[in-house]
Design a protein around this motif. Structure first.
Motif, PDB file in Angstrom:
ATOM      1  N   ALA A  72       0.825  -1.207   0.000  1.00  0.00           N
ATOM      2  CA  ALA A  72       0.000   0.000   0.000  1.00  0.00           C
ATOM      3  C   ALA A  72       0.858   1.256   0.000  1.00  0.00           C
ATOM      4  N   GLY A  73       1.987   1.226   0.737  1.00  0.00           N
ATOM      5  CA  GLY A  73       2.858   2.395   0.784  1.00  0.00           C
ATOM      6  C   GLY A  73       3.475   2.720  -0.565  1.00  0.00           C
ATOM      7  N   VAL A  74       3.869   1.687  -1.319  1.00  0.00           N
ATOM      8  CA  VAL A  74       4.443   1.901  -2.646  1.00  0.00           C
ATOM      9  C   VAL A  74       3.378   2.414  -3.604  1.00  0.00           C
ATOM     10  N   ALA A  75       2.180   1.844  -3.523  1.00  0.00           N
ATOM     11  CA  ALA A  75       1.084   2.315  -4.371  1.00  0.00           C
ATOM     12  C   ALA A  75       0.788   3.786  -4.099  1.00  0.00           C
ATOM     13  N   ALA A  76       0.776   4.162  -2.821  1.00  0.00           N
ATOM     14  CA  ALA A  76       0.511   5.557  -2.466  1.00  0.00           C
ATOM     15  C   ALA A  76       1.599   6.472  -2.993  1.00  0.00           C
ATOM     16  N   LEU A  77       2.852   6.019  -2.960  1.00  0.00           N
ATOM     17  CA  LEU A  77       3.945   6.865  -3.432  1.00  0.00           C
ATOM     18  C   LEU A  77       3.862   7.082  -4.940  1.00  0.00           C
ATOM     19  N   ILE A  78       3.538   6.035  -5.686  1.00  0.00           N
ATOM     20  CA  ILE A  78       3.457   6.170  -7.143  1.00  0.00           C
ATOM     21  C   ILE A  78       2.371   7.169  -7.524  1.00  0.00           C
ATOM     22  N   VAL A  79       1.168   6.993  -6.995  1.00  0.00           N
ATOM     23  CA  VAL A  79       0.093   7.922  -7.346  1.00  0.00           C
ATOM     24  C   VAL A  79       0.280   9.256  -6.647  1.00  0.00           C
ATOM     25  N   ALA A 131       2.516  -1.033 -12.924  1.00  0.00           N
ATOM     26  CA  ALA A 131       1.926  -0.483 -14.150  1.00  0.00           C
ATOM     27  C   ALA A 131       0.505   0.024 -13.896  1.00  0.00           C
ATOM     28  N   LEU A 132      -0.265  -0.721 -13.121  1.00  0.00           N
ATOM     29  CA  LEU A 132      -1.636  -0.314 -12.821  1.00  0.00           C
ATOM     30  C   LEU A 132      -1.669   0.971 -12.002  1.00  0.00           C
ATOM     31  N   CYS A 133      -0.745   1.120 -11.059  1.00  0.00           N
ATOM     32  CA  CYS A 133      -0.706   2.339 -10.260  1.00  0.00           C
ATOM     33  C   CYS A 133      -0.217   3.529 -11.087  1.00  0.00           C
ATOM     34  N   VAL A 134       0.642   3.278 -12.062  1.00  0.00           N
ATOM     35  CA  VAL A 134       1.031   4.356 -12.981  1.00  0.00           C
ATOM     36  C   VAL A 134      -0.185   4.820 -13.784  1.00  0.00           C
ATOM     37  N   ALA A 135      -1.000   3.864 -14.230  1.00  0.00           N
ATOM     38  CA  ALA A 135      -2.240   4.223 -14.929  1.00  0.00           C
ATOM     39  C   ALA A 135      -3.165   5.016 -14.005  1.00  0.00           C
ATOM     40  N   ALA A 136      -3.219   4.619 -12.723  1.00  0.00           N
ATOM     41  CA  ALA A 136      -4.033   5.354 -11.749  1.00  0.00           C
ATOM     42  C   ALA A 136      -3.512   6.777 -11.581  1.00  0.00           C
ATOM     43  N   LEU A 137      -2.193   6.936 -11.579  1.00  0.00           N
ATOM     44  CA  LEU A 137      -1.581   8.262 -11.481  1.00  0.00           C
ATOM     45  C   LEU A 137      -2.014   9.153 -12.631  1.00  0.00           C
ATOM     46  N   VAL A 138      -1.982   8.608 -13.845  1.00  0.00           N
ATOM     47  CA  VAL A 138      -2.409   9.385 -15.010  1.00  0.00           C
ATOM     48  C   VAL A 138      -3.885   9.740 -14.897  1.00  0.00           C
ATOM     49  N   GLY A 139      -4.702   8.774 -14.438  1.00  0.00           N
ATOM     50  CA  GLY A 139      -6.133   9.020 -14.327  1.00  0.00           C
ATOM     51  C   GLY A 139      -6.469  10.130 -13.355  1.00  0.00           C
ATOM     52  N   ILE A 140      -5.889  10.116 -12.146  1.00  0.00           N
ATOM     53  CA  ILE A 140      -6.215  11.131 -11.155  1.00  0.00           C
ATOM     54  C   ILE A 140      -5.655  12.495 -11.557  1.00  0.00           C
ATOM     55  N   SER A 141      -4.500  12.507 -12.228  1.00  0.00           N
ATOM     56  CA  SER A 141      -3.909  13.777 -12.646  1.00  0.00           C
ATOM     57  C   SER A 141      -4.730  14.444 -13.749  1.00  0.00           C
ATOM     58  N   VAL A 142      -5.013  13.692 -14.812  1.00  0.00           N
ATOM     59  CA  VAL A 142      -5.805  14.250 -15.911  1.00  0.00           C
ATOM     60  C   VAL A 142      -7.229  14.530 -15.444  1.00  0.00           C
ATOM     61  N   GLY A 143      -7.770  13.656 -14.594  1.00  0.00           N
ATOM     62  CA  GLY A 143      -9.130  13.861 -14.105  1.00  0.00           C
ATOM     63  C   GLY A 143      -9.272  15.120 -13.275  1.00  0.00           C
ATOM     64  N   THR A 144      -8.261  15.425 -12.445  1.00  0.00           N
ATOM     65  CA  THR A 144      -8.304  16.647 -11.642  1.00  0.00           C
ATOM     66  C   THR A 144      -8.284  17.881 -12.524  1.00  0.00           C
ATOM     67  N   LEU A 145      -7.422  17.888 -13.527  1.00  0.00           N
ATOM     68  CA  LEU A 145      -7.357  19.018 -14.457  1.00  0.00           C
ATOM     69  C   LEU A 145      -8.661  19.145 -15.247  1.00  0.00           C
ATOM     70  N   TYR A 146      -9.205  18.012 -15.680  1.00  0.00           N
ATOM     71  CA  TYR A 146     -10.456  18.024 -16.442  1.00  0.00           C
ATOM     72  C   TYR A 146     -11.596  18.546 -15.579  1.00  0.00           C
ATOM     73  N   GLN A 147     -11.646  18.114 -14.320  1.00  0.00           N
ATOM     74  CA  GLN A 147     -12.679  18.574 -13.401  1.00  0.00           C
ATOM     75  C   GLN A 147     -12.578  20.083 -13.199  1.00  0.00           C
ATOM     76  N   LYS A 148     -11.361  20.572 -13.043  1.00  0.00           N
ATOM     77  CA  LYS A 148     -11.153  21.998 -12.832  1.00  0.00           C
ATOM     78  C   LYS A 148     -11.599  22.812 -14.038  1.00  0.00           C
TER      79      LYS A 148
END
Length: 297
Positions: free
Chosen positions: A103-110, A163-180
């Motif tokens: 969980a700690g590594v997943a949190a760091l990646i995203v 790889a899945l957490c990297v995809a999650a990183l892209v999703g939350i980053s682009v999603g935050t900008l899109y939401q804004k």
């Protein structure tokens, strides 16, 4: 009648607590995922969680007569932001942890979201990225590589989890900008209900295709479901959207650099997940890089 003290900006003083509360709640999401995943597959877990929250929020929106999107284009923007923030991000994190990623590594990646947001904000929001910020991007990347390298395993599950957490990183980053950019006027009750409903529909298709959808309804699973559903999917997400609406994208994203250390501490206390000196050094480098990106001139 007692008066509420105001911050210098004219806002209630308690508004200053929202960032800290958001970081604490968001950090527990990784712990809740690990706590409940032994009893249900990741997509199935998310499907149950988000569909229940969608039903609750839709009922709240109807009872309180919350406004719904009037144009199809507005509804589409809300759905796209929801699929990125909830579908790609949560799906990546849950499946990554289910594949054995700590969980700690997943949190760091995203948690590198501030870095990716800074890099993408120029195109989506017209913000510029300085040389100092690019240096911070490089430092953050080096920090993540240190953490991942210490825990590196050639097993397919670990590598796919990264790889899945990297995809999650892209999703939350682009999603935050899109939401804004496109969902600034979204009502939190009806808009979030619409996002969860759309994400649940996609998760249903994926879970039926790739999972058995079997669930063990233990006390631990019900606790994780209630915590992630009410505290995370309602409380933390509402706070995130309030922060996005009130602040600049880079300022909001900078809060995420506090999530990995908080998650690491909680994971150590609850699951005895330990990070060695290289990983701790990598975390410090990543935090320093993000701070450099978001430091005011």
């Amino acid at each position: 009648m007692a008066q509420v003290s105001l911050a210098p900006s004219g806002r209630p003083a308690w508004m200053r607590l929202i960032p800290a509360v958001f970081v604490l709640l968001w950090s527990t999401g990784f712990i809740g995922a690990k706590f409940g995943l032994p009893y249900a597959e990741p997509l199935t877990f998310l499907l149950i969680r988000l569909s229940l929250v969608a039903a609750v929020l839709a009922a709240v929106a109807l009872v309180t007569r919350a406004p719904w999107p009037r144009r199809w284009s507005d509804a589409l923007h809300i759905v796209v932001a929801g699929l990125l923030v909830h579908g790609v991000y949560l799906g990546g994190v849950f499946t990554g942890i289910a594949n054995g990623l700590p969980a700690g590594v997943a949190a760091l990646i995203v948690g590198l979201q501030p870095l990716l947001t800074a890099a993408a904000s120029g195109r989506m929001l017209g913000e510029t990225v300085s040389a100092r910020q690019w240096l911070g991007l490089a430092l953050g990347l080096c920090g993540v590589l240190l953490v991942v390298w210490e825990n590196l395993s050639l097993q397919a599950g670990y590598l796919s989890g990264v790889a899945l957490c990297v995809a999650a990183l892209v999703g939350i980053s682009v999603g935050t900008l899109y939401q804004k950019r496109f969902c600034g006027g979204m009502d939190l009750r009806s808009g979030t209900a619409l996002q969860y409903a759309a994400t649940s529909a996609v998760l249903l298709v994926l879970a039926m295709r790739f999972e058995t959808m079997e669930v063990r309804w233990t006390g631990e699973f019900l606790f994780a479901l209630a915590w992630l559903g009410l505290v995370l999917s309602v409380g933390a997400v509402f706070l995130l959207y309030i922060l996005i609406r009130r602040g600049a994208a880079a300022q909001v994203a900078s809060l995420f650099y506090l999530v990995p250390p908080a998650t690491a501490v909680i994971a150590y206390l609850m699951f005895d997940e330990r990070l060695g000196m290289p990983a701790l050094a990598g975390m410090a480098v990543a935090v320093g890089g993000v701070a450099l990106v978001n430091r005011r001139r």
